[in-house]
Structure formats: C-alpha cells, structure tokens
Design a protein around this motif. Sequence first.
Motif: not given
Ligand SMILES: [Zn+2]
Length: 280
Positions: A91-96, A104-106, A110-113
């Motif tokens: 779970y990516c807390a930034i992208c939710q 992985y999040h960059c 500012d997004e998951c790739i």
């Molecule tokens: Zn993310």
Amino acid sequence: MGKSKTIIPKNSTDRLLFTLMAVGIPFAVLWLGCVVMPHYHGDINSTVILHIVAALFILYNIFHNMLLVIRTDASGRTSYLPSVLKPGWRYCAICQVNYPPRSYHCHICDECILKRDHHCKFTGCCIGYHNHRYFLIGILYVFIGALYGICYQWDYVYSTINLPAVYFFMTLLAPHFALLFGAISFWGVLVATLHTLGLVVLLLVLYLLLIQVKAICLGQTQYEMKHNIHDYNLSLYKNFVDVLGRRWKIAWLSPFISSPLKGDGINFLKANEYEPPKDI
Ligand SMILES: [Zn+2]
Ligand SMILES: [Zn+2]
C-alpha cells in the motif's frame, strides 16, 4: 487518463541535466557538420550524403525515444488496481493505492511507477514497465551517436593538434598545458577540450548501457539488482522481450514501430513458477 506531463523536468538537478542534453546534442551535430565535415570534404558527394542520412537516423531515434520516455505514463494510474491488498502487494500511503510487486514510489515524480527501474535525471522522469523500451533504445542511439562522432572527428582532432601520439593524448587530458608550452593554438585547446568531453560522454553512456543490459539479462530492475532479488529471471530471451515487446527484432529501428508488451506491468511470472520448454 493520467495527468498531462510537461517535457521540461520539475526538479532543478533534472532540469540542468536535461538542458545540458538538449543543448549538447544539437551543438555536437553542428560542430561535426559545420566544422569537422568541411575539413574532410570540399563538396557534397555520396559520402557526405551517407553521413547526413546516418546522422539523421540516429538523431530521429534519440529524439523520439526520449520524447516517448517522457510522454508515456509509467505510473499505474490508468491500470486497474484492487482495493484489497493482495499477497506481495504494497500500500502506498502517498498515492493511497495498492501497488503490485516491482512497483515503487518515486519522490521526484510523486507517483508510483509500475516495475520501477530508476529515475532518469536527463529526462526528469521514471523508467518503468511502460517506457523501458524507449529508454533502452534511446541510450543505445546516444551511444552509437557519440561513438560515431568521436570516430568521425578523430583524424581532424589528430591533425589539428598535430603532435606525436604521446603528446597528443597528454594534450587531450590537459590542453591548457599544451597551450602554455606553445605546442597548440587556442583553436587546438577548443578542439582538444570538445574531444575529451565527447570521450567522457561516450564512456558515461557506455556505462549506463552496460548496467541496463546486465540488469535486463538477469531479469532485474535497478532496485532488484541492488537488493539481489532474482525472482523474475525467466530466460535471456523472455527478459528482453519483456522490455522490448513482441516485435523486439525490429522495435529498435524506430520508436513508432508497434511492439506490444506481453504483460500489463502488474502481474509477473516468477522464475520458480516458470517451466522452460523441454527439449525434444
Ligand atoms: Zn506512490
Ligand atoms: Zn521518478
């Protein structure tokens, strides 16, 4: 659809490197075409035309591959991502959003790739599952272009500096000393400096290319390479098709040749689940 992307990077380091590339490549072409080429050829003949066609082909591939690296949406926003966290997902807390393995999040993008390889500082965006082909072929053509240019101007540089081989190489390393000793002119300093710069670029791109080829051979992203993860190494052939797509044999000729990827960037076959075809 994903948010629209600008070509100019947002991050200041990326912007500097992007500008260096955007200025450096046209400068190198003008230098080779307007300074070096007239030294070899007095008029336009078939050799000149051949060089121009080759240069245009290389430039076309560098430009369009890099453009597609930037323009392709490497995030998973347009893909269907489940609301339930599956095994191996994160779970990516930034992208939710729940993201599949290898994503992985960059923090710069500012997004998951999806199947994130690395953040490319020259294009200011991440290299992942959907734009890896353009990145790989793009740097291949930058390498070919740099090698072409270095080889093409070698005789010109050698005759301009006009010193025995040992002093020639010493001049490439420290042209200002050769100028101090009166061995070369100001023009010689410029020619030597540009040649050395070209050699540095060539070695740098070769290094990048070798790292990429090594990782792809082993079926790894840069992250998996650093962390010694070998879960997705199927076979040399399958690893390359996974990056270059089904029409890998011709995909390198132009970024506009359609070469659909076999997967979706979300589901990956693991090496322990894969059975190679048996020999008959
Ligand atoms: Zn993310
Ligand atoms: Zn990034």
